[in-house]
Design a protein around this motif. Sequence first.
Motif, PDB file in Angstrom:
ATOM      1  N   ALA A 336      -3.680  48.411 -32.169  1.00 29.07           N
ATOM      2  CA  ALA A 336      -2.816  47.634 -31.276  1.00 29.07           C
ATOM      3  C   ALA A 336      -3.575  46.550 -30.512  1.00 29.07           C
ATOM      4  CB  ALA A 336      -2.127  48.578 -30.279  1.00 29.07           C
ATOM      5  N   ALA A 337      -4.901  46.685 -30.430  1.00 33.52           N
ATOM      6  CA  ALA A 337      -5.692  45.704 -29.687  1.00 33.52           C
ATOM      7  C   ALA A 337      -5.619  44.334 -30.361  1.00 33.52           C
ATOM      8  CB  ALA A 337      -7.149  46.173 -29.588  1.00 33.52           C
ATOM      9  N   SER A 338      -5.548  43.283 -29.550  1.00 36.27           N
ATOM     10  CA  SER A 338      -5.440  41.940 -30.114  1.00 36.27           C
ATOM     11  C   SER A 338      -6.810  41.299 -30.241  1.00 36.27           C
ATOM     12  CB  SER A 338      -4.554  41.057 -29.226  1.00 36.27           C
ATOM     13  OG  SER A 338      -5.244  40.632 -28.073  1.00 36.27           O
ATOM     14  N   TRP A 339      -6.999  40.567 -31.336  1.00 32.89           N
ATOM     15  CA  TRP A 339      -8.259  39.849 -31.526  1.00 32.89           C
ATOM     16  C   TRP A 339      -8.445  38.788 -30.439  1.00 32.89           C
ATOM     17  CZ3 TRP A 339     -12.401  41.206 -33.851  1.00 32.89           C
ATOM     18  CH2 TRP A 339     -12.372  42.035 -34.972  1.00 32.89           C
ATOM     19  N   GLU A 340      -7.373  38.231 -29.962  1.00 33.50           N
ATOM     20  CA  GLU A 340      -7.480  37.220 -28.909  1.00 33.50           C
ATOM     21  C   GLU A 340      -8.137  37.805 -27.658  1.00 33.50           C
ATOM     22  OE1 GLU A 340      -4.615  34.192 -26.306  1.00 33.50           O
ATOM     23  OE2 GLU A 340      -3.731  35.626 -27.718  1.00 33.50           O
ATOM     24  N   ASP A 341      -7.694  39.009 -27.252  1.00 31.30           N
ATOM     25  CA  ASP A 341      -8.287  39.653 -26.071  1.00 31.30           C
ATOM     26  C   ASP A 341      -9.739  40.050 -26.339  1.00 31.30           C
ATOM     27  OD1 ASP A 341      -5.967  39.389 -24.629  1.00 31.30           O
ATOM     28  OD2 ASP A 341      -5.259  41.427 -25.045  1.00 31.30           O
ATOM     29  N   ILE A 342      -9.992  40.575 -27.518  1.00 32.10           N
ATOM     30  CA  ILE A 342     -11.358  40.992 -27.856  1.00 32.10           C
ATOM     31  C   ILE A 342     -12.310  39.803 -27.807  1.00 32.10           C
ATOM     32  CG2 ILE A 342     -12.811  41.838 -29.744  1.00 32.10           C
ATOM     33  CD1 ILE A 342     -10.398  43.604 -30.567  1.00 32.10           C
ATOM     34  N   GLU A 343     -11.930  38.691 -28.421  1.00 38.81           N
ATOM     35  CA  GLU A 343     -12.795  37.506 -28.443  1.00 38.81           C
ATOM     36  C   GLU A 343     -13.020  36.957 -27.035  1.00 38.81           C
ATOM     37  OE1 GLU A 343     -12.176  35.156 -32.558  1.00 38.81           O
ATOM     38  OE2 GLU A 343     -10.360  35.328 -31.355  1.00 38.81           O
ATOM     39  N   ARG A 344     -11.960  36.951 -26.231  1.00 39.79           N
ATOM     40  CA  ARG A 344     -12.073  36.405 -24.874  1.00 39.79           C
ATOM     41  C   ARG A 344     -13.034  37.240 -24.017  1.00 39.79           C
ATOM     42  NH1 ARG A 344      -9.534  38.277 -20.646  1.00 39.79           N
ATOM     43  NH2 ARG A 344      -8.003  39.356 -21.957  1.00 39.79           N
ATOM     44  N   VAL A 345     -12.905  38.555 -24.040  1.00 38.79           N
ATOM     45  CA  VAL A 345     -13.728  39.413 -23.186  1.00 38.79           C
ATOM     46  C   VAL A 345     -15.150  39.523 -23.722  1.00 38.79           C
ATOM     47  CG1 VAL A 345     -13.985  41.726 -22.219  1.00 38.79           C
ATOM     48  CG2 VAL A 345     -11.709  40.705 -22.400  1.00 38.79           C
ATOM     49  N   ALA A 346     -15.303  39.654 -25.033  1.00 37.56           N
ATOM     50  CA  ALA A 346     -16.638  39.763 -25.614  1.00 37.56           C
ATOM     51  C   ALA A 346     -17.368  38.426 -25.610  1.00 37.56           C
ATOM     52  CB  ALA A 346     -16.556  40.305 -27.041  1.00 37.56           C
ATOM     53  N   GLY A 347     -16.607  37.335 -25.620  1.00 42.34           N
ATOM     54  CA  GLY A 347     -17.235  36.026 -25.710  1.00 42.34           C
ATOM     55  C   GLY A 347     -17.796  35.741 -27.085  1.00 42.34           C
ATOM     56  N   LEU A 348     -17.245  36.413 -28.098  1.00 45.49           N
ATOM     57  CA  LEU A 348     -17.733  36.280 -29.474  1.00 45.49           C
ATOM     58  C   LEU A 348     -16.559  36.019 -30.406  1.00 45.49           C
ATOM     59  CD1 LEU A 348     -20.153  39.350 -29.515  1.00 45.49           C
ATOM     60  CD2 LEU A 348     -20.836  36.941 -29.430  1.00 45.49           C
ATOM     61  N   PRO A 349     -16.764  35.209 -31.434  1.00 44.48           N
ATOM     62  CA  PRO A 349     -15.684  34.970 -32.393  1.00 44.48           C
ATOM     63  C   PRO A 349     -15.460  36.194 -33.286  1.00 44.48           C
ATOM     64  CG  PRO A 349     -17.670  33.808 -33.061  1.00 44.48           C
ATOM     65  CD  PRO A 349     -17.950  34.372 -31.710  1.00 44.48           C
ATOM     66  N   ARG A 350     -14.259  36.321 -33.746  1.00 46.41           N
ATOM     67  CA  ARG A 350     -13.893  37.431 -34.640  1.00 46.41           C
ATOM     68  C   ARG A 350     -14.819  37.502 -35.855  1.00 46.41           C
ATOM     69  NH1 ARG A 350      -7.816  38.215 -37.290  1.00 46.41           N
ATOM     70  NH2 ARG A 350      -8.392  39.764 -38.891  1.00 46.41           N
ATOM     71  N   ALA A 351     -15.192  36.355 -36.373  1.00 44.75           N
ATOM     72  CA  ALA A 351     -16.033  36.341 -37.574  1.00 44.75           C
ATOM     73  C   ALA A 351     -17.378  37.028 -37.331  1.00 44.75           C
ATOM     74  CB  ALA A 351     -16.248  34.901 -38.044  1.00 44.75           C
ATOM     75  N   ASP A 352     -17.946  36.857 -36.140  1.00 45.57           N
ATOM     76  CA  ASP A 352     -19.225  37.509 -35.842  1.00 45.57           C
ATOM     77  C   ASP A 352     -19.069  39.029 -35.793  1.00 45.57           C
ATOM     78  OD1 ASP A 352     -20.398  35.055 -35.738  1.00 45.57           O
ATOM     79  OD2 ASP A 352     -20.948  35.143 -33.614  1.00 45.57           O
ATOM     80  N   LEU A 353     -18.002  39.487 -35.186  1.00 44.63           N
ATOM     81  CA  LEU A 353     -17.783  40.931 -35.091  1.00 44.63           C
ATOM     82  C   LEU A 353     -17.462  41.524 -36.460  1.00 44.63           C
ATOM     83  CD1 LEU A 353     -15.748  40.983 -31.752  1.00 44.63           C
ATOM     84  CD2 LEU A 353     -18.159  41.558 -32.088  1.00 44.63           C
ATOM     85  N   GLU A 354     -16.754  40.778 -37.278  1.00 42.53           N
ATOM     86  CA  GLU A 354     -16.479  41.252 -38.640  1.00 42.53           C
ATOM     87  C   GLU A 354     -17.749  41.269 -39.484  1.00 42.53           C
ATOM     88  OE1 GLU A 354     -11.757  40.200 -39.304  1.00 42.53           O
ATOM     89  OE2 GLU A 354     -13.261  38.643 -39.747  1.00 42.53           O
TER      90      GLU A 354
END
Length: 772
Positions: A336-354
């Motif tokens: 249920a977590a949104s990538w938008e929230d994850i990227e904003r709080v982590a300060g990292l793009p989705r591609a880096d986390l993937e």
Amino acid sequence: MAESDNAVRKNAAYPYSSGGWGSLRAVTGALVKEKVPLKASTVLLKQNKPDGFACVSCSWAKPADPHMFEFCESGAKATAWDLTAKRMTPQFFELHTVTELCAWHDHDLEDAGRLTAPLRYDAASDKYVSVTWQEAFEDIGRELRAFDPEGVVFYASGRASLETSYMYQLFARMYGTNNLPDSSNMCHESTSVGLTAAIGVGVGTVQLDDFEKTDLMFFFGQNVGTNSPRMLHPLQEARKRGVPIITFNPLREPGLLKFANPQSPVEMMTPAHTLISTQYHQVKTGGDTAAMLGICKAVIHADDHAKAHGEPRILDVDFIETHTKGFEAFAEYVRAASWEDIERVAGLPRADLEAAAAEYMRANAVMAHYGMGITQHRQGVQNVRMLCNLLFLRGNVGKPGAGPSPVRGHSNVQGQRTVGITEKPELAPLDKLASQFHFEPPREKGMNTVEAFEAMLDGKVSAVVNLGGNLVRSVPDRLRIEPAWRGLKLTVNVATKLNRSHLVHGEKSYILPCLSRIEIDTQASGPQAVSMEDSTGCIHGSRGVAEPASLDARSEPYIVAELAKHTLGERSTVDWDRWRGDYALVRDEIAKTYPETFHDFNARMWTPGGFPRNLPARERKWETKSGKAEFFVPETIGEDPDMPEREPQSLRLMTLRSDSQFNTTIYSHDDRFRGISGGRMVIMMCEADLKRHGLRKDDRVTLQTIADDGFERRVAGLRVQPYDIPEGCIAGYYPECNPLLPLWHHAKESKVPGAKSIPVEIVEVNGAARAP
């Protein structure tokens, strides 16, 4: 394997490898500065060796087959600091009042040399004066007997041995209190709470041999280059085997980028080095839960796809079903977590986390190293639990080459807890102690470090006994705490050198000079040895090899025994004189109290590489409430919902140490690795924030904490230094920035001060107030 571009980008502040000639020059410089004779400098050859002494600095593991030079730059500086030829004799204190010494810099206080004789504060002259040991012990014992034990605090620094720590906790409990805070309260209590809830043990499960079997390593908030440099050796060996290392850290730290081994002729004589991090992600301060959530989301998404298409599963389904509880609730939260929230709080793009998740999914055995960048947050316990969630997904606990690896700082802070230094009665074997020593231990919860200072502010603490450390300097809210500390009736300090805590004294104050662990300790039964537990849960013997700095200094076990004897008198059932004269007797009692770990203690303490403590989670035995490893659903992915921020001017401050520092001990005013010189009153800030705030390099700013509690917290005169750090995040040195950290700003479940994430704003620039 291709290296990530963001891993190999050079650090402009220090473009060289950690280790190498820079470290050798620093070690040589430290020995020369402390006037350590050539003969004494050979002591380093015995450092961290099975027949030598355990380093007084970090607690990283001691290998069974050590290198010739089994010490790092930090450890060598710590040894030189103790072996210094400089002395602080009673004559020194005849020349300097306490008021005068309070104006000295912390570095200069300790740099003046080793303490040589017991001292008592004399209010009439405002000086410390020499006393005999007998006078000191009798007066301290008399004072302690007059206090209510509930108002006395027995603090323990992480350098005291297992023997000393066991004696100390027994003394405190016989006295009538569980007020046994220690330095773990300030750093890794979030680990103790988080790992205990998740896997049933409060320490990591990784040991040195796991480095030879791992396929992948994560680093979260731990700067190996300055906090545990000897760890770079097994990291280097793992990298040469092709093991990826993925780092999450706000600052680009040289020790996590590349390493030139000072013991390798090739790497010393050529530009050769080892790339440490294959991926380096500069997570925002406080964004660790979000970053780990993003990796978990990518892994669970991949597993959902595999399951839907009849492909091999990504998750370790057998481990999850057999050994864990709570997976479905956690998986539902992740989906249920949104990538938008994850990227904003982590300060990292989705591609880096993937990209990090892709490496994780390819590996069969993964270990996760972390430090105070994870634990010293309002959500510090949650960070630890999220790291366990990540490891659980692919069964990376309780198998070779895998597991959580909290990297401790103090050389025996983990071991102190193992032998009873804790304010939590449920963690101490009180029934066993009661039957073993025929007394009734107190059953009420004692005060941890934060609670002790809260009580001090309320006037509920009468006395503090400090077994090492520099508590006044390391505590949050220092400008509020120091006046309360001065209101104490009694302060007792066991120390090798003078520090700030001795100068901010109580009505009565004593400084009791102790031997360093490096020094030969001779008692009634002959030369003595002590023991420590390292970060990997292995116990090692340690034998001093240098001549004592003073014939009038006493060992820590000796001092604790005498304090106990003179305080408890006939109430005690312990023959403290016998223990003081033969530490093997203390180890026999430890073995009786903790037989699963310490059986045959005296025979096993010299085992090369140490002997391991009992850790059921390594064998997938879970001593949790459910009897299984427990998944955890995060409360929030944000850092601190309880502390206001004011956009756009707010900044998030993390405090950190320099390369020439061990906790509050500062060996040099410069920070070589970060390219900072000319003093420690510095704030590191990215170019975008410099521009946003209209600042230039070397501007002087005043920071103020953003908090609505009625107290103004400011630190002025901080020099702006451009640095590679995420936007909105800044860094400053500990303990200089401690006045900005509110005492109440701590991890919710563990009360570890939230020093790695403090909302602040700039209120003055070059002496001029800024418009709100």
